[in-house]
Design an enzyme around this catalytic site. Structure first.
Site, short mmCIF file in Angstrom:
data_model
loop_
_atom_site.label_atom_id
_atom_site.label_comp_id
_atom_site.label_asym_id
_atom_site.label_seq_id
_atom_site.Cartn_x
_atom_site.Cartn_y
_atom_site.Cartn_z
N GLU A 22 0.83 -1.22 0.00
CA GLU A 22 0.00 0.00 0.00
C GLU A 22 0.86 1.26 0.00
O GLU A 22 2.07 1.21 0.23
CB GLU A 22 -0.95 0.01 1.20
CG GLU A 22 -0.26 0.03 2.54
CD GLU A 22 -1.06 0.73 3.62
OE1 GLU A 22 -1.49 1.88 3.40
OE2 GLU A 22 -1.22 0.13 4.71
N VAL A 104 -5.54 0.52 3.25
CA VAL A 104 -5.77 -0.92 3.14
C VAL A 104 -7.02 -1.18 2.30
O VAL A 104 -7.01 -1.99 1.37
CB VAL A 104 -5.86 -1.58 4.53
CG1 VAL A 104 -6.36 -3.01 4.42
CG2 VAL A 104 -4.50 -1.54 5.22
N SER A 138 -12.96 2.03 10.83
CA SER A 138 -12.28 2.10 9.53
C SER A 138 -13.01 1.29 8.47
O SER A 138 -13.47 0.17 8.73
CB SER A 138 -10.86 1.57 9.68
OG SER A 138 -10.25 1.52 8.40
N ASP A 140 -11.56 -0.19 6.31
CA ASP A 140 -10.73 -1.39 6.10
C ASP A 140 -11.49 -2.65 6.51
O ASP A 140 -11.43 -3.67 5.83
CB ASP A 140 -9.45 -1.34 6.94
CG ASP A 140 -8.45 -0.30 6.45
OD1 ASP A 140 -8.69 0.33 5.40
OD2 ASP A 140 -7.43 -0.12 7.14
N LYS A 157 -3.13 -1.51 15.76
CA LYS A 157 -2.51 -0.69 16.81
C LYS A 157 -3.44 -0.47 17.97
O LYS A 157 -4.64 -0.36 17.79
CB LYS A 157 -2.21 0.68 16.24
CG LYS A 157 -0.88 0.80 15.63
CD LYS A 157 -0.45 2.27 15.72
CE LYS A 157 0.87 2.39 15.02
NZ LYS A 157 0.69 2.27 13.57
N1 PSU Z 1 -2.26 1.60 10.76
C1 PSU Z 1 -0.92 1.74 10.86
N2 PSU Z 1 -0.25 2.43 9.90
C2 PSU Z 1 -0.89 2.98 8.82
C3 PSU Z 1 -2.32 2.79 8.72
C4 PSU Z 1 -2.94 2.10 9.71
O1 PSU Z 1 -0.35 1.27 11.82
O2 PSU Z 1 -0.26 3.62 7.98
C5 PSU Z 1 -3.05 3.35 7.54
C6 PSU Z 1 -3.45 2.20 6.58
O3 PSU Z 1 -3.33 2.65 5.25
C7 PSU Z 1 -4.92 1.99 6.92
C8 PSU Z 1 -5.36 3.40 7.24
O4 PSU Z 1 -5.67 1.44 5.87
O5 PSU Z 1 -4.27 3.94 7.97
C9 PSU Z 1 -6.63 3.42 8.05
O6 PSU Z 1 -7.14 4.72 8.08
P1 PSU Z 1 -8.59 4.96 8.71
O7 PSU Z 1 -8.43 4.61 10.16
O8 PSU Z 1 -8.86 6.43 8.50
O9 PSU Z 1 -9.56 4.08 7.98
MN MN Z 2 -11.98 6.53 10.52
#
Ligand code: PSU
Ligand code: MN
Length: 303
Positions: A22, A104, A138, A140, A157
């Protein structure tokens, strides 16, 4: 709207092993120049295992599968605007001919379009702390019910609510496989105290379960949780403190929505004086190696 590097296109067509990478982790997840160094090393590790690496991003409205070194530099050094792109953003960024780093979920969509089955990253997005009031979950997670892609990560995390993240996946019927672990790894640390149902011992076992799922025509992906190697694992109390601090700062600043994850990542890097960054790089490398081994095993299993 999609440009696949010719050698990768040929490998996909011949069902040879390809591992996607990614770009949000490059543009929004790590500082320059460590992000470039990480992106290139990831590709090398995958290729050392006998698979092809395909780093994916959107450049001038085109989904590019297999970025060149120059293109990686372009999305990494902050010289041009690079948007953070998940599933929902894809049509807009393509229509407007913008640059985008794929999360992701965005990368899984691109893999599905191109026919790539395996994808290595650091950590995935999940249910955020406080989601019972903010609803911040997310996309994801939802993507794992759609695209038929196996994602190899070091779990999620502790900026997230890991227990809720697991419950969400259970509800959605998302298959989670641990690699040599009985509990969900928490990215910087090997342990979270949250049990995993399936502990696989070999890349071959994981590949053959993925093959079974897709041969049955079950929609959706597979979440493969690969704990960080012991020698790099961050002391839990120390990282938990940094995470709590980062979450507090975020709430105080009123940061919300898609800015949440990038803010927390950079704040934790700051608080730990770059120590978390080194750990982050090591766990991504470890995931690339496992992803390539699984992709190779999947290919052998089909012969
Ligand atoms: N978690 C990590 N490092 C990252 C991400 C998540 O430890 O770089 C990034 C990934 O690309 C993941 C995105 O898909 O953050 C999720 O963002 P959101 O929580 O806004 O969906
Ligand atoms: Mn979000």
């Amino acid at each position: 709207m999609i440009r696949i590097r010719p050698d990768i296109a040929k490998a996909i067509q011949e069902n040879r092993p390809v591992v996607a990478l990614e770009s949000t982790i490059i543009s929004h997840g790590m500082p320059y120049p460590q992000n470039v160094e990480t992106a290139k090393r990831c590709q090398e590790i995958i290729e050392e295992q006998g698979a092809l690496a395909a780093t994916i991003a959107i450049l001038d409205g085109e989904i590019v599968i297999g970025l060149t070194d120059q293109e990686i530099e372009q999305i990494a050094n902050g010289s041009v605007e690079v948007l953070k792109v998940g599933r929902k953003d894809l049509p807009v960024v393509i229509q407007k001919k913008q640059n985008g780093a794929l999360t992701v979920s965005g990368t899984m969509v691109a893999c599905q379009m191109a026919g790539i089955r395996f994808f290595a990253t650091g950590g995935i997005g999940g249910v955020h702390r406080g989601a019972e009031t903010t609803y911040d979950i997310s996309s994801d997670l939802e993507e794992f019910t759609k695209s038929q892609v196996a994602v190899i990560s070091a779990g999620a995390k502790a900026i997230l609510d890991l227990e809720k993240t697991m419950e969400y996946m259970e509800t959605k019927g998302i298959l989670v496989l641990g690699y040599d672990t009985d509990e969900l790894p928490a990215f910087y640390t090997r342990e979270s105290g949250i049990p995993l149902e399936y502990n696989c011992q070999t890349p071959e076992e994981i590949a053959s379960i993925c093959a079974m799922k897709w041969n049955m025509n079950l929609e959706g992906g597979v979440f493969i949780a690969n704990p960080i190697p012991l020698q790099y694992s961050y002391p839990k109390a120390e990282i938990d403190q940094a995470i709590d601090q980062a979450v507090q700062d975020m709430n105080r600043l009123g940061i919300k929505g898609k800015k949440t994850t990038p803010y927390l990542l950079s704040r934790i890097t700051e608080i730990t004086a770059n120590k978390s960054l080194e750990v982050n790089m090591q766990l991504v490398f470890n995931n690339c190696q496992l992803a390539a081994k699984i992709a190779v095993a999947y290919w052998k299993g089909q012969q």
